[in-house]
Motif scaffolding. Structure first.
Motif, PDB file in Angstrom:
ATOM      1  N   UNK A  67     -49.666  12.469 -29.149  1.00  0.00           N
ATOM      2  CA  UNK A  67     -50.702  13.067 -28.291  1.00  0.00           C
ATOM      3  C   UNK A  67     -51.300  12.079 -27.312  1.00  0.00           C
ATOM      4  N   UNK A  68     -50.463  11.258 -26.724  1.00  0.00           N
ATOM      5  CA  UNK A  68     -50.958  10.205 -25.843  1.00  0.00           C
ATOM      6  C   UNK A  68     -50.976  10.662 -24.388  1.00  0.00           C
ATOM      7  N   UNK A  69     -51.517   9.824 -23.535  1.00  0.00           N
ATOM      8  CA  UNK A  69     -51.418  10.037 -22.096  1.00  0.00           C
ATOM      9  C   UNK A  69     -50.126   9.382 -21.635  1.00  0.00           C
ATOM     10  N   UNK A  70     -49.340  10.100 -20.860  1.00  0.00           N
ATOM     11  CA  UNK A  70     -48.128   9.507 -20.288  1.00  0.00           C
ATOM     12  C   UNK A  70     -48.459   9.181 -18.841  1.00  0.00           C
ATOM     13  N   UNK A  71     -48.334   7.940 -18.479  1.00  0.00           N
ATOM     14  CA  UNK A  71     -48.618   7.563 -17.094  1.00  0.00           C
ATOM     15  C   UNK A  71     -47.425   7.893 -16.198  1.00  0.00           C
ATOM     16  N   UNK A  72     -47.661   8.761 -15.234  1.00  0.00           N
ATOM     17  CA  UNK A  72     -46.559   9.128 -14.325  1.00  0.00           C
ATOM     18  C   UNK A  72     -46.159   7.944 -13.451  1.00  0.00           C
ATOM     19  N   UNK A  73     -47.089   6.995 -13.341  1.00  0.00           N
ATOM     20  CA  UNK A  73     -46.750   5.762 -12.625  1.00  0.00           C
ATOM     21  C   UNK A  73     -47.060   4.577 -13.549  1.00  0.00           C
ATOM     22  N   UNK A  74     -46.050   3.783 -13.874  1.00  0.00           N
ATOM     23  CA  UNK A  74     -46.306   2.578 -14.670  1.00  0.00           C
ATOM     24  C   UNK A  74     -45.603   1.393 -14.024  1.00  0.00           C
ATOM     25  N   UNK A  75     -45.990   0.206 -14.454  1.00  0.00           N
ATOM     26  CA  UNK A  75     -45.545  -1.020 -13.780  1.00  0.00           C
ATOM     27  C   UNK A  75     -44.834  -1.961 -14.748  1.00  0.00           C
ATOM     28  N   UNK A  76     -43.745  -2.554 -14.292  1.00  0.00           N
ATOM     29  CA  UNK A  76     -43.079  -3.601 -15.080  1.00  0.00           C
ATOM     30  C   UNK A  76     -43.549  -4.979 -14.599  1.00  0.00           C
ATOM     31  N   UNK A  77     -43.920  -5.808 -15.570  1.00  0.00           N
ATOM     32  CA  UNK A  77     -44.434  -7.144 -15.249  1.00  0.00           C
ATOM     33  C   UNK A  77     -43.526  -8.230 -15.827  1.00  0.00           C
ATOM     34  N   UNK A  78     -43.651  -9.382 -15.254  1.00  0.00           N
ATOM     35  CA  UNK A  78     -42.974 -10.538 -15.839  1.00  0.00           C
ATOM     36  C   UNK A  78     -43.949 -11.274 -16.743  1.00  0.00           C
ATOM     37  N   UNK A  79     -43.517 -11.524 -17.961  1.00  0.00           N
ATOM     38  CA  UNK A  79     -44.320 -12.280 -18.922  1.00  0.00           C
ATOM     39  C   UNK A  79     -43.624 -13.630 -19.050  1.00  0.00           C
ATOM     40  N   UNK A  80     -44.245 -14.659 -18.506  1.00  0.00           N
ATOM     41  CA  UNK A  80     -43.554 -15.941 -18.373  1.00  0.00           C
ATOM     42  C   UNK A  80     -43.744 -16.847 -19.580  1.00  0.00           C
ATOM     43  N   UNK A  81     -42.642 -17.265 -20.160  1.00  0.00           N
ATOM     44  CA  UNK A  81     -42.688 -18.306 -21.185  1.00  0.00           C
ATOM     45  C   UNK A  81     -41.295 -18.898 -21.322  1.00  0.00           C
ATOM     46  N   UNK A  82     -41.223 -20.051 -21.939  1.00  0.00           N
ATOM     47  CA  UNK A  82     -39.912 -20.687 -22.099  1.00  0.00           C
ATOM     48  C   UNK A  82     -39.440 -20.622 -23.541  1.00  0.00           C
ATOM     49  N   UNK A  83     -38.213 -20.248 -23.731  1.00  0.00           N
ATOM     50  CA  UNK A  83     -37.551 -20.341 -25.029  1.00  0.00           C
ATOM     51  C   UNK A  83     -36.050 -20.224 -24.763  1.00  0.00           C
ATOM     52  N   UNK A  84     -35.227 -20.947 -25.527  1.00  0.00           N
ATOM     53  CA  UNK A  84     -33.793 -20.942 -25.200  1.00  0.00           C
ATOM     54  C   UNK A  84     -33.129 -19.548 -25.226  1.00  0.00           C
ATOM     55  N   UNK A  85     -33.725 -18.638 -26.021  1.00  0.00           N
ATOM     56  CA  UNK A  85     -33.092 -17.311 -26.079  1.00  0.00           C
ATOM     57  C   UNK A  85     -33.569 -16.392 -24.948  1.00  0.00           C
ATOM     58  N   UNK A  86     -34.329 -16.953 -24.008  1.00  0.00           N
ATOM     59  CA  UNK A  86     -34.867 -16.153 -22.892  1.00  0.00           C
ATOM     60  C   UNK A  86     -34.382 -16.754 -21.572  1.00  0.00           C
ATOM     61  N   UNK A  87     -33.171 -16.405 -21.136  1.00  0.00           N
ATOM     62  CA  UNK A  87     -32.551 -17.153 -20.031  1.00  0.00           C
ATOM     63  C   UNK A  87     -33.302 -17.060 -18.699  1.00  0.00           C
ATOM     64  N   UNK A  88     -34.008 -15.973 -18.447  1.00  0.00           N
ATOM     65  CA  UNK A  88     -34.687 -15.863 -17.154  1.00  0.00           C
ATOM     66  C   UNK A  88     -35.958 -16.720 -17.091  1.00  0.00           C
ATOM     67  N   UNK A  89     -36.470 -17.120 -18.259  1.00  0.00           N
ATOM     68  CA  UNK A  89     -37.753 -17.834 -18.275  1.00  0.00           C
ATOM     69  C   UNK A  89     -38.921 -16.860 -18.260  1.00  0.00           C
ATOM     70  N   UNK A  90     -38.622 -15.590 -18.294  1.00  0.00           N
ATOM     71  CA  UNK A  90     -39.661 -14.558 -18.437  1.00  0.00           C
ATOM     72  C   UNK A  90     -39.046 -13.333 -19.095  1.00  0.00           C
ATOM     73  N   UNK A  91     -39.930 -12.557 -19.721  1.00  0.00           N
ATOM     74  CA  UNK A  91     -39.513 -11.296 -20.318  1.00  0.00           C
ATOM     75  C   UNK A  91     -40.063 -10.185 -19.432  1.00  0.00           C
ATOM     76  N   UNK A  92     -39.249  -9.182 -19.140  1.00  0.00           N
ATOM     77  CA  UNK A  92     -39.791  -8.037 -18.392  1.00  0.00           C
ATOM     78  C   UNK A  92     -40.469  -7.118 -19.407  1.00  0.00           C
ATOM     79  N   UNK A  93     -41.754  -6.860 -19.164  1.00  0.00           N
ATOM     80  CA  UNK A  93     -42.563  -6.071 -20.080  1.00  0.00           C
ATOM     81  C   UNK A  93     -43.510  -5.220 -19.253  1.00  0.00           C
ATOM     82  N   UNK A  94     -44.414  -4.522 -19.900  1.00  0.00           N
ATOM     83  CA  UNK A  94     -45.452  -3.811 -19.145  1.00  0.00           C
ATOM     84  C   UNK A  94     -46.779  -4.390 -19.559  1.00  0.00           C
ATOM     85  N   UNK A  95     -47.753  -4.370 -18.668  1.00  0.00           N
ATOM     86  CA  UNK A  95     -49.007  -5.051 -18.966  1.00  0.00           C
ATOM     87  C   UNK A  95     -50.203  -4.139 -18.745  1.00  0.00           C
ATOM     88  N   UNK A  96     -50.737  -4.106 -17.530  1.00  0.00           N
ATOM     89  CA  UNK A  96     -51.969  -3.328 -17.343  1.00  0.00           C
ATOM     90  C   UNK A  96     -51.734  -1.832 -17.189  1.00  0.00           C
TER      91      UNK A  96
END
Ligand code: ADP
Ligand code: MG
Ligand code: ZN
Length: 476
Positions: A67-96
């Motif tokens: 029973x949640x609100x579905x946002x018809x518009x949402x945004x993908x963000x870059x979450x920046x951190x370093x770890x060898x298993x994360x080749x881009x140096x960021x994870x694509x996630x959602x934030x605000x």
């Protein structure tokens, strides 16, 4: 002082899509490390991500289910951190602006009532790869990199370790019903982080929380939370709460049953979130929005329907409805026209005990729903006694086959024919003339003796109800 426990859970659910979140690599098992990869999930410069529609649909289905609100518009963000298993140096996630916000999930209380737990948000993101450590060498396997995850974040509404487990079980059940994830805890497709704090009872403020990471079984989650609560309370009582309880990430040592500090907790500012310039905002078209509302019946609804439709007890209905497969098995049994009470007990008591012994769940049951229903039918039509049915079930679990053939083979067919039972009664009474005399002169207790003798003479196959009736008539 009395304390109140405050818990909020973050659950990562691996979505069971065919391809990854932002590329067309398969998510299926690969026989070789780094086989399921491409320039996008390897993080090669210039490669462009494309959003997986199926993953979006599954996230929205979850949103509708709580029973949640579905946002018809949402945004993908870059979450920046370093770890060898994360080749881009960021994870694509959602934030605000995540795709799903403000939902609610009902946990079952012991007394049959339900309690509401808020779901803050559920957002789409990509999984990282895996680091494999072999002695002095560490390797990186990116087969899992880019697999779609739905991170489901609860409000700090949970008040005990038991309630945390109930919340997770309900969540697990819902994603299985929706068929959006395998939700296999051992294999890591349903992972939980627990945020825990305490506060003096009556205080509305939130105190310092610690986050316990990567808990992969219901039992460990409960234990880790209990240990952590204990640690906070002791620190408070010893007057060292402020120095002892700090915002940090901790790991649960399953061997010793204790949590240990892993690192200071990062704040969201540390990640330098910003909208991914390679991905435009995700805009859900109206038609697709409507289409995703079409979700299957969920455990809470099923439970209610079972109570109404079949008249079974709430705790039985909850037990059966909690697993999609068990619920299906039960409904298939009911289609065979047997009594609900019998179906419940033969499924949740008799079959369940035997599956437990074999160490398998209902999906691996050696007996299908039709067979178990037929067994119940043979009790209901008095072909066999309840006791004999247990023997037949043992036989079928071991050997498989048909119910009637098994009854025949084991020689357990009940004697209901009154003339046959009368003949046995006559024999028994004739052989115990002295006891018959005593009974007739007032020793009522002997009735049980006669029943026992008749049952014995019939090798347990006489219908005890008929035996009772006929004996009473004969002895009167
Ligand atoms: P982060 O990614 O930094 O862990 P999130 O917002 O994703 O932050 O998750 C925070 C989680 O912690 C939520 O489940 C929230 O309910 C819970 N939480 C926040 N404050 C507290 C607290 N004081 N005690 C317990 N849980 C808390
Ligand atoms: Mg977190
Ligand atoms: Zn790829």
């Amino acid at each position: 002082m009395e304390f109140e426990v405050v818990i909020g859970l973050e659950v990562h659910v691996q979505l069971n899509t065919k391809s990854k979140m932002f590329c067309s690599c398969p998510t299926s098992f690969a026989e070789r490390q780094n086989k399921n990869t491409c320039p996008v999930c390897l993080g090669l410069p210039g490669a462009l991500p494309v959003i997986n529609k199926e993953a979006v649909k599954k996230a929205m289905m979850f949103g509708w289910a709580v029973d949640a609100t579905i946002n018809k518009k949402s945004i993908f963000n870059r979450k920046n951190y370093f770890y060898p298993d994360l080749p881009k140096g960021y994870q694509i996630s959602q934030f605000d602006i995540p795709i799903v916000e403000n939902g609610v999930l009902y946990v079952d209380k012991e007394d049959g009532s339900k309690r509401e737990i808020g779901i803050t948000r559920a957002h789409l993101e990509e999984d990282a790869g895996k680091n494999i450590h072999e002695g002095e060498i560490s390797k990186v396997d990116l087969n899992r990199a880019g697999t779609p995850l739905l991170e489901i974040v609860s409000e700090p509404d949970i008040r005990s370790s038991e309630e945390a487990v109930e919340y997770l079980k309900k969540l697990h059940s819902i994603v299985r019903y929706l068929d959006i994830s395998d939700a296999n805890m051992q294999e890591g497709s349903f992972r939980c982080d627990a945020n825990v704090s305490i506060r003096p009872k009556g205080d509305e403020k939130l105190y310092t929380r610690v986050e316990i990471k990567n808990l992969n079984s219901f039992r460990f989650i409960q234990k880790a939370i209990e240990y952590e609560i204990e640690r906070h309370i002791e620190a408070w009582e010893d007057g060292i709460y402020d120095s002892e309880v700090v915002q940090e990430t901790r790991l649960f040592d399953t061997q010793r049953g204790v949590t240990k500090s892993m690192r200071g907790k990062e704040e969201s500012a540390d990640y330098r979130y910003f909208p991914d310039p390679d991905l435009p905002p995700l805009i859900i078209p109206d038609e697709f929005f409507e289409e995703t509302k079409n979700i299957p019946e969920l455990p809470d609804e099923k439970e209610e329907r079972f109570i109404k439709e079949y008249g079974i007890k709430p705790y039985e209905a909850a037990l059966i409805a909690s697993s999609k497969e068990t619920a299906k098995f039960f409904e298939e049994m009911m289609e065979e026209g047997i009594g609900a009470k019998n179906a419940v007990s033969w499924l949740t008591v008799e079959l369940a005990a035997r599956l437990n012994e074999l160490g398998v769940d209902i999906t691996k049951s050696p007996i299908d729903s039709k067979t178990l229903a037929k067994l119940v039918k043979r009790i209901e039509d008095k072909t066999i006694s309840n006791k004999a049915a247990k023997e037949v079930l043992d036989y079928l679990v071991k050997n498989g086959g048909d119910v009637d053939e098994a009854i025949e083979k084991l020689g357990l067919k009940q004697i209901t024919d009154t003339s046959a039972i009368e003949a046995i009664i006559d024999e028994v009474l004739a052989a115990n003339a002295d006891k018959v005399e005593q009974y007739r002169s007032g020793k009522d207790k002997l009735f049980g003796f006669f029943v026992g003798q008749v049952m014995k003479a019939s090798k347990g196959k006489a219908d005890p109800k008929v035996v009772n009736e006929l004996l009473r008539k004969r002895l009167a």
